[in-house]
Design a protein around this motif. Structure first.
Motif, PDB file in Angstrom:
ATOM      1  N   SER A 101       0.887   0.136  -8.129  1.00  0.00           N
ATOM      2  CA  SER A 101       2.512   0.266  -7.917  1.00  0.00           C
ATOM      3  C   SER A 101       2.988   0.720  -9.271  1.00  0.00           C
ATOM      4  CB  SER A 101       2.938  -1.076  -7.384  1.00  0.00           C
ATOM      5  OG  SER A 101       2.922  -2.030  -8.194  1.00  0.00           O
ATOM      6  N   PHE A 102       4.157   1.260  -9.182  1.00  0.00           N
ATOM      7  CA  PHE A 102       4.811   1.717 -10.028  1.00  0.00           C
ATOM      8  C   PHE A 102       6.349   1.600  -9.716  1.00  0.00           C
ATOM      9  CE2 PHE A 102       4.104   5.674  -7.887  1.00  0.00           C
ATOM     10  CZ  PHE A 102       5.385   6.398  -7.920  1.00  0.00           C
ATOM     11  N   TYR A 132       8.643   9.802  -3.381  1.00  0.00           N
ATOM     12  CA  TYR A 132       9.225   8.380  -2.929  1.00  0.00           C
ATOM     13  C   TYR A 132      10.594   8.524  -2.825  1.00  0.00           C
ATOM     14  CZ  TYR A 132      10.052   7.903  -8.064  1.00  0.00           C
ATOM     15  OH  TYR A 132      10.412   7.971  -9.181  1.00  0.00           O
ATOM     16  N   PRO A 156      12.600  -2.572  -5.357  1.00  0.00           N
ATOM     17  CA  PRO A 156      11.063  -2.409  -4.982  1.00  0.00           C
ATOM     18  C   PRO A 156      10.390  -1.452  -5.676  1.00  0.00           C
ATOM     19  CG  PRO A 156      12.656  -1.820  -3.271  1.00  0.00           C
ATOM     20  CD  PRO A 156      13.440  -2.185  -4.275  1.00  0.00           C
ATOM     21  N   PRO A 157       9.176  -1.869  -5.879  1.00  0.00           N
ATOM     22  CA  PRO A 157       8.443  -0.791  -6.616  1.00  0.00           C
ATOM     23  C   PRO A 157       7.782   0.031  -5.627  1.00  0.00           C
ATOM     24  CG  PRO A 157       6.981  -2.552  -6.339  1.00  0.00           C
ATOM     25  CD  PRO A 157       8.399  -3.073  -5.931  1.00  0.00           C
ATOM     26  N   VAL A 158       7.092   1.407  -6.047  1.00  0.00           N
ATOM     27  CA  VAL A 158       6.398   2.487  -4.967  1.00  0.00           C
ATOM     28  C   VAL A 158       4.984   1.784  -4.978  1.00  0.00           C
ATOM     29  CG1 VAL A 158       5.875   4.550  -4.528  1.00  0.00           C
ATOM     30  CG2 VAL A 158       8.078   4.213  -5.701  1.00  0.00           C
ATOM     31  N   ARG A 159       4.707   1.501  -3.849  1.00  0.00           N
ATOM     32  CA  ARG A 159       3.100   0.721  -3.507  1.00  0.00           C
ATOM     33  C   ARG A 159       2.211   1.917  -3.086  1.00  0.00           C
ATOM     34  NH1 ARG A 159       1.310  -3.823  -4.868  1.00  0.00           N
ATOM     35  NH2 ARG A 159       3.595  -4.752  -4.943  1.00  0.00           N
ATOM     36  N   ILE A 160       1.194   2.201  -3.537  1.00  0.00           N
ATOM     37  CA  ILE A 160       0.171   3.057  -2.835  1.00  0.00           C
ATOM     38  C   ILE A 160      -1.149   2.186  -2.628  1.00  0.00           C
ATOM     39  CG2 ILE A 160      -1.054   5.311  -3.436  1.00  0.00           C
ATOM     40  CD1 ILE A 160       1.034   5.342  -5.723  1.00  0.00           C
ATOM     41  N   ARG A 214      10.497   2.415  -9.387  1.00  0.00           N
ATOM     42  CA  ARG A 214      11.264   3.582  -8.920  1.00  0.00           C
ATOM     43  C   ARG A 214      12.004   3.945 -10.331  1.00  0.00           C
ATOM     44  NH1 ARG A 214      10.538   1.757  -3.838  1.00  0.00           N
ATOM     45  NH2 ARG A 214      10.360   3.497  -2.282  1.00  0.00           N
ATOM     46  N   VAL A 233       1.548   5.493   1.149  1.00  0.00           N
ATOM     47  CA  VAL A 233       2.608   5.203   0.310  1.00  0.00           C
ATOM     48  C   VAL A 233       3.970   4.478   0.907  1.00  0.00           C
ATOM     49  CG1 VAL A 233       4.044   6.142  -1.369  1.00  0.00           C
ATOM     50  CG2 VAL A 233       1.956   7.274  -1.112  1.00  0.00           C
ATOM     51  N   GLN A 256      12.413   0.389   1.743  1.00  0.00           N
ATOM     52  CA  GLN A 256      11.527  -0.827   1.576  1.00  0.00           C
ATOM     53  C   GLN A 256      12.622  -2.087   1.426  1.00  0.00           C
ATOM     54  OE1 GLN A 256       7.838  -0.631   1.475  1.00  0.00           O
ATOM     55  NE2 GLN A 256       8.689   1.077   2.513  1.00  0.00           N
ATOM     56  N   GLN A 258      -5.429  -0.424  -4.795  1.00  0.00           N
ATOM     57  CA  GLN A 258      -3.944  -0.333  -4.637  1.00  0.00           C
ATOM     58  C   GLN A 258      -3.278  -0.055  -6.188  1.00  0.00           C
ATOM     59  OE1 GLN A 258      -1.603  -3.581  -3.459  1.00  0.00           O
ATOM     60  NE2 GLN A 258      -3.106  -4.897  -4.067  1.00  0.00           N
TER      61      GLN A 258
END
Length: 366
Positions: free
Chosen positions: A226-227, A180, A210-214, A229, A89, A186, A224
Motif C-alpha cells: 500500500s502507498f 488510482y 485511505p491508502p492505495v492497496r495492491i 494517495r 488495486v 474506498q 500486498q
C-alpha cells in the motif's frame, strides 16, 4: 540390485523452505508518477480557530477529480511465473509494463554459517563483489571468502565462517503502472466528507485518507503493498491579506443545482447569466461551464489596440528633376491602449500589461 526405496532416494532431492522463490511487491522510483489532480477552489483565508464546518459551504466544489493519480510498482518474481500473476488495486487499476532489470546492492553477512543466498535468487543473476571483509573459520583462522554458486544464486563456503560481502547484481522484475482515484471509492460518505473539509481547510492529510492497496496473486503465492494517495493541489487556495466574498449561494437538488442570485451581481452571476440566463435550476454541465468561466476571469487576455495616429505628407522627387515626384503619407505618432481581448463577462480592473496606454513616436526625415 537396488530396492525401490533406494532408487527413489537417488532420483529425488527434497527442496527445503529456504528455496522458495521470491514473490515480493515494492514501490518503484521510476519516472511517471503523478498525484491525483483535483480542481482548484478559492476559499476564505485559513485560521486555526475556525471549525472545519465553516468550510462546508464549499464542500460541493472540493476534491473534484480532473485526472487520476499514477504510481509504479515492481513485482520481484521469476520470469516463468510472471505471466500467471494477477494484480488487484483497491480504488484503481493496474497495467503491466513488462519485464525490467535494475542493479541492486545487497549485504550478505556470515556468523558461523556456510552459505548466504541473494534476496532475489532466480533467473541466474550475474553478480559482482563490491567489497568484502576478512573471513574467519570456527577456530579463528583467516580463510578465503565464500564462492558464488550461480545455480542456487548463493555464496557458499566449505566450512562455517564469519564475515561479510557487499554484492551488486541485476535481478529481473515485472513493472506495473497503478492508476488510482481520489479515494471516494474506498472511503465512507462520512470519511470522504472529512477529507474534503480537511482539503478546504488547508491540508487533506489532516484526514484519514485511505491508502492505495495492491494485492498480487500468483499460482501459489500472494503479496500486498500500500502507498498513500497524493493530491495536487494538496489543499484549496486562499486569498492573502484579507477575506474574499462568499461563494455563490446555490444548493443541490438531486442531480441539479438551485441558484439564488446575489443582491449585487458577482463574476459568478455574470457568467451564469451568459451561459444560462433567466433560469436558476442548473445541471452538472452548466455548473462546470460557469466555474470554468469564473476561473478564466482570473487570467484575462488583453491586447493593445490603436486609438489614434498622427501623419505627415512627404514629397519625394526623382533624382535630377523638380517635376517628377511622389507624395508619401508617413506616421509620426501612434497611440495604443490596452483592451480586453476575450469575451469573459466579468470585470477585470488589473490589466495584464506594462501600462494602460502606449505612445509610439517616429523620427522625422532630415
Amino acid at each position: 540390485m537396488n530396492s525401490p526405496q533406494a532408487a527413489l532416494l537417488l532420483n529425488f532431492t527434497p527442496r527445503d523452505q529456504g528455496e522458495k522463490l521470491p514473490f515480493e511487491l515494492r514501490l518503484a522510483d521510476d519516472h511517471g508518477a503523478q498525484p491525483v489532480q483535483v480542481k482548484p477552489v478559492l476559499v476564505d483565508r485559513w485560521t486555526r480557530d475556525r471549525p472545519l464546518e465553516t468550510y462546508a459551504r464549499w464542500l460541493d466544489q472540493a476534491l473534484l477529480q480532473v485526472a487520476s493519480g499514477i504510481r509504479r510498482v515492481r513485482l520481484y518474481c521469476a520470469r516463468t511465473r510472471a505471466d500467471q500473476v494477477r494484480l488487484t488495486v483497491m480504488g484503481g487499476t493496474a497495467g503491466a509494463l513488462g519485464r525490467r532489470q535494475e542493479s541492486l546492492i545487497e549485504t550478505l553477512t556470515w556468523v558461523g554459517a556456510r552459505s548466504r543466498r541473494l534476496r532475489y535468487h532466480y533467473d541466474r543473476p550475474e553478480v559482482r563483489i563490491l567489497e568484502q571483509s576478512r573471513f574467519f573459520d570456527a577456530q579463528g583462522a583467516e580463510t578465503h571468502a565464500p564462492r558464488f554458486d550461480p545455480e542456487s544464486a548463493s555464496f557458499v563456503h566449505d566450512q562455517q565462517v564469519t564475515g561479510a560481502l557487499v554484492i551488486e547484481y541485476t535481478p529481473e522484475f515485472s513493472l506495473y503502472e497503478i492508476t488510482y482515484d481520489n479515494g471516494a471509492s474506498q472511503a465512507s460518505a462520512e470519511l470522504f466528507r472529512e477529507m474534503r473539509l480537511a482539503w478546504l481547510a488547508g491540508n487533506i492529510h489532516d484526514a484519514a485518507v485511505p491508502p492505495v492497496r495492491i494485492i498480487a496473486v500468483g499460482p501459489n503465492d500472494a503479496a500486498q503493498l500500500s502507498f498513500p494517495r497524493a493530491f495536487w493541489p494538496a489543499h484549496a487556495d486562499t486569498a492573502s491579506g484579507h477575506g474574499i466574498s462568499d461563494p455563490p449561494p446555490f444548493t443541490k437538488e438531486g442531480k441539479e443545482y438551485r441558484y439564488k442570485p446575489p443582491a449585487k451581481p458577482t463574476c459568478w452571476d455574470r457568467c451564469k447569466q451568459s451561459i444560462q440566463p433567466n433560469n436558476n435550476l442548473l445541471n452538472e454541465r452548466e455548473m462546470t461551464a460557469i466555474r470554468d468561466c469564473v476561473e478564466s476571469a482570473h487570467t484575462p487576455k488583453f491586447q493593445y489596440v490603436e486609438q489614434s495616429r498622427e501623419v505627415v505628407m512627404d514629397r519625394i522627387f526623382a533624382p535630377g528633376s523638380t517635376e517628377i515626384y511622389i507624395d508619401v503619407e508617413r506616421t509620426v505618432e501612434m497611440v495604443l491602449t490596452l483592451q480586453r481581448a476575450d469575451s469573459n463577462p466579468c470585470e477585470q480592473t488589473s490589466q495584464n500589461g506594462c501600462c494602460p496606454e502606449l505612445t509610439l513616436r517616429f523620427a522625422t526625415s532630415s
